[in-house]
Motif scaffolding. Sequence first.
Motif, PDB file in Angstrom:
ATOM      1  N   ALA A 278     -12.446  39.862  13.561  1.00 44.27           N
ATOM      2  CA  ALA A 278     -12.065  38.816  14.521  1.00 44.27           C
ATOM      3  C   ALA A 278     -10.575  38.892  14.831  1.00 44.27           C
ATOM      4  CB  ALA A 278     -12.426  37.438  13.952  1.00 44.27           C
ATOM      5  N   LYS A 279      -9.762  39.130  13.820  1.00 45.39           N
ATOM      6  CA  LYS A 279      -8.316  39.250  14.025  1.00 45.39           C
ATOM      7  C   LYS A 279      -7.996  40.365  15.016  1.00 45.39           C
ATOM      8  CE  LYS A 279      -5.975  39.560  10.199  1.00 45.39           C
ATOM      9  NZ  LYS A 279      -5.724  39.954   8.795  1.00 45.39           N
ATOM     10  N   LYS A 280      -8.636  41.509  14.841  1.00 49.89           N
ATOM     11  CA  LYS A 280      -8.375  42.645  15.731  1.00 49.89           C
ATOM     12  C   LYS A 280      -8.766  42.330  17.168  1.00 49.89           C
ATOM     13  CE  LYS A 280      -8.779  46.113  12.078  1.00 49.89           C
ATOM     14  NZ  LYS A 280      -9.608  47.182  11.477  1.00 49.89           N
ATOM     15  N   ALA A 281      -9.897  41.615  17.319  1.00 51.89           N
ATOM     16  CA  ALA A 281     -10.337  41.233  18.664  1.00 51.89           C
ATOM     17  C   ALA A 281      -9.351  40.264  19.305  1.00 51.89           C
ATOM     18  CB  ALA A 281     -11.732  40.608  18.596  1.00 51.89           C
ATOM     19  N   LEU A 282      -8.842  39.322  18.514  1.00 52.31           N
ATOM     20  CA  LEU A 282      -7.876  38.354  19.037  1.00 52.31           C
ATOM     21  C   LEU A 282      -6.537  39.012  19.360  1.00 52.31           C
ATOM     22  CD1 LEU A 282      -8.644  35.373  16.623  1.00 52.31           C
ATOM     23  CD2 LEU A 282      -9.169  35.471  19.064  1.00 52.31           C
ATOM     24  N   GLU A 283      -6.210  40.076  18.631  1.00 55.34           N
ATOM     25  CA  GLU A 283      -4.952  40.793  18.870  1.00 55.34           C
ATOM     26  C   GLU A 283      -4.995  41.652  20.125  1.00 55.34           C
ATOM     27  OE1 GLU A 283      -4.313  43.177  15.431  1.00 55.34           O
ATOM     28  OE2 GLU A 283      -4.267  41.478  14.050  1.00 55.34           O
ATOM     29  N   THR A 284      -6.167  42.201  20.438  1.00 54.32           N
ATOM     30  CA  THR A 284      -6.231  43.280  21.437  1.00 54.32           C
ATOM     31  C   THR A 284      -7.038  42.966  22.689  1.00 54.32           C
ATOM     32  OG1 THR A 284      -8.157  44.252  20.303  1.00 54.32           O
ATOM     33  CG2 THR A 284      -5.964  45.015  19.630  1.00 54.32           C
ATOM     34  N   SER A 285      -7.716  41.829  22.730  1.00 55.54           N
ATOM     35  CA  SER A 285      -8.570  41.548  23.887  1.00 55.54           C
ATOM     36  C   SER A 285      -8.277  40.166  24.465  1.00 55.54           C
ATOM     37  CB  SER A 285     -10.050  41.624  23.480  1.00 55.54           C
ATOM     38  OG  SER A 285     -10.416  40.475  22.719  1.00 55.54           O
ATOM     39  N   GLY A 313      -4.294  31.641   7.125  1.00 59.82           N
ATOM     40  CA  GLY A 313      -3.285  30.592   7.144  1.00 59.82           C
ATOM     41  C   GLY A 313      -3.021  30.045   8.530  1.00 59.82           C
ATOM     42  N   LEU A 314      -3.739  30.552   9.535  1.00 62.23           N
ATOM     43  CA  LEU A 314      -3.577  30.132  10.923  1.00 62.23           C
ATOM     44  C   LEU A 314      -4.933  29.838  11.537  1.00 62.23           C
ATOM     45  CD1 LEU A 314      -1.130  32.958  12.091  1.00 62.23           C
ATOM     46  CD2 LEU A 314      -0.474  30.621  11.484  1.00 62.23           C
ATOM     47  N   SER A 315      -4.959  29.027  12.570  1.00 55.01           N
ATOM     48  CA  SER A 315      -6.194  28.845  13.336  1.00 55.01           C
ATOM     49  C   SER A 315      -6.374  30.066  14.231  1.00 55.01           C
ATOM     50  CB  SER A 315      -6.105  27.586  14.196  1.00 55.01           C
ATOM     51  OG  SER A 315      -5.221  27.789  15.288  1.00 55.01           O
ATOM     52  N   PRO A 316      -7.591  30.311  14.760  1.00 58.01           N
ATOM     53  CA  PRO A 316      -7.777  31.448  15.670  1.00 58.01           C
ATOM     54  C   PRO A 316      -6.836  31.408  16.870  1.00 58.01           C
ATOM     55  CG  PRO A 316      -9.899  30.625  14.947  1.00 58.01           C
ATOM     56  CD  PRO A 316      -8.873  29.649  14.433  1.00 58.01           C
ATOM     57  N   LEU A 317      -6.629  30.217  17.441  1.00 59.27           N
ATOM     58  CA  LEU A 317      -5.737  30.091  18.594  1.00 59.27           C
ATOM     59  C   LEU A 317      -4.287  30.390  18.208  1.00 59.27           C
ATOM     60  CD1 LEU A 317      -7.158  26.929  20.415  1.00 59.27           C
ATOM     61  CD2 LEU A 317      -7.222  29.304  21.222  1.00 59.27           C
ATOM     62  N   GLU A 318      -3.869  29.893  17.047  1.00 59.07           N
ATOM     63  CA  GLU A 318      -2.504  30.166  16.581  1.00 59.07           C
ATOM     64  C   GLU A 318      -2.308  31.651  16.325  1.00 59.07           C
ATOM     65  OE1 GLU A 318      -1.599  25.922  14.249  1.00 59.07           O
ATOM     66  OE2 GLU A 318      -2.546  27.609  13.201  1.00 59.07           O
ATOM     67  N   TYR A 319      -3.330  32.271  15.770  1.00 62.46           N
ATOM     68  CA  TYR A 319      -3.240  33.707  15.478  1.00 62.46           C
ATOM     69  C   TYR A 319      -3.122  34.512  16.769  1.00 62.46           C
ATOM     70  CZ  TYR A 319      -4.093  38.187  13.221  1.00 62.46           C
ATOM     71  OH  TYR A 319      -3.959  39.476  12.770  1.00 62.46           O
ATOM     72  N   ARG A 320      -3.941  34.174  17.759  1.00 62.41           N
ATOM     73  CA  ARG A 320      -3.889  34.892  19.034  1.00 62.41           C
ATOM     74  C   ARG A 320      -2.532  34.704  19.704  1.00 62.41           C
ATOM     75  NH1 ARG A 320      -8.208  33.515  23.629  1.00 62.41           N
ATOM     76  NH2 ARG A 320      -6.979  31.599  23.651  1.00 62.41           N
ATOM     77  N   ALA A 321      -1.996  33.482  19.656  1.00 56.87           N
ATOM     78  CA  ALA A 321      -0.694  33.207  20.263  1.00 56.87           C
ATOM     79  C   ALA A 321       0.414  34.011  19.576  1.00 56.87           C
ATOM     80  CB  ALA A 321      -0.385  31.716  20.185  1.00 56.87           C
ATOM     81  N   TYR A 323       0.047  37.042  17.995  1.00 58.03           N
ATOM     82  CA  TYR A 323      -0.072  38.491  18.060  1.00 58.03           C
ATOM     83  C   TYR A 323      -0.567  39.058  19.394  1.00 58.03           C
ATOM     84  CZ  TYR A 323       0.703  38.527  13.039  1.00 58.03           C
ATOM     85  OH  TYR A 323       1.250  38.380  11.792  1.00 58.03           O
ATOM     86  N   ASN A 324      -0.907  38.205  20.348  1.00 57.38           N
ATOM     87  CA  ASN A 324      -1.431  38.729  21.617  1.00 57.38           C
ATOM     88  C   ASN A 324      -0.790  37.979  22.783  1.00 57.38           C
ATOM     89  OD1 ASN A 324      -2.926  39.664  23.774  1.00 57.38           O
ATOM     90  ND2 ASN A 324      -4.855  39.653  22.686  1.00 57.38           N
ATOM     91  N   LYS A 325       0.379  38.439  23.172  1.00 56.61           N
ATOM     92  CA  LYS A 325       1.125  37.771  24.241  1.00 56.61           C
ATOM     93  C   LYS A 325       0.382  37.843  25.569  1.00 56.61           C
ATOM     94  CE  LYS A 325       5.072  39.613  25.334  1.00 56.61           C
ATOM     95  NZ  LYS A 325       6.518  39.965  25.240  1.00 56.61           N
ATOM     96  N   ASP A 326      -0.310  38.962  25.813  1.00 58.38           N
ATOM     97  CA  ASP A 326      -1.035  39.112  27.071  1.00 58.38           C
ATOM     98  C   ASP A 326      -2.152  38.069  27.201  1.00 58.38           C
ATOM     99  OD1 ASP A 326       0.528  41.212  27.800  1.00 58.38           O
ATOM    100  OD2 ASP A 326      -0.861  42.745  27.091  1.00 58.38           O
TER     101      ASP A 326
END
Length: 329
Positions: A278-285, A313-321, A323-326
Amino acid sequence: MKQLTIIVPDGQSNLSTIACIVGAYEVITRANDYWKETGRKELFTVALAGLSDKAEVYGGLFTVKSQVHISAIAKTDLIIIPSLDRSHLKATQENQLLIDWIKKQYKDGAEVASMCTGAFLLASSGLLDGKKCSTHWSAADTFRNQYPRVQLQADQLITDENGIYTNGGAYSFLNLVIYLVEKYYDRPTAIYCSKIFQIEMDRNSQSAFTIFTGQKLHGDDMVQQAQSYIESKLHEKISVEDLSARFSVGRRNFDRRFIKATGNTPIEYAQRVKIESAKKALETSRKTVNEVMYEVGYSDVKAFREVFRKITGLSPLEYRAKYNKDAVV
């Protein structure tokens, strides 16, 4: 005045070793200066100590010079062990005199702090047996196998137990230095140093930085097969009862072997595998949190968020914010 000894390891030093030594020296020196500016005396005398005159790093491109041989320091109040290179076993074997000195100093009342993979040198002394410890997440599996008596806390950024401090990986050593400044000086001095060096205070986890690869160095073939099976069924819910039956092992024995080999229960392992994907998907997509959640076998948003936060230690939204600026844009 207290004595701070920063160790210069004999051989087995790398660029991270230099960073740890320089960073600790600079922050503590600034904390001393701050105390003088506010009408107090310096708290620490700082010395770089080792077994040889100098340590060459990166093919001789850099050199760290010891100010004093460790044998010349009869007593110290705080010892800092910097990061080592990846030849952890060799590093501990080549620094036995240093290890013996650290053990004696701790017995005589000194406190000891290890940075990143410096935990290997500290653990080889036996001082960490039965105690909690952190190190770089990428070295966690090797550390567990090498020092099974130590309670490795791979997600924690800093541990503090009986005068022994350890921290996670890489440049998070700066968080440990700020922690020590607050412990030895005071909170205002720690805040001052954190602002001067722009180091975030009160971080307590390295979970968000961890890349989970699974403990595979244990040698239990059945568990390795179970791990591979879990990883191949990323999108499915896996029953531990079905998993143990698949390998013809009783549930309790299966759990026991799995925990001993990997450090996780089968359920925890499956969760970590799913959350890593899930982390990788949130980082790259640009996929939504719900889309990512379904892809890794979760159907309950609340449950997914809770497990994600527990591991990172982060919510999915916090994690995406983070590591995934796009995707945020």
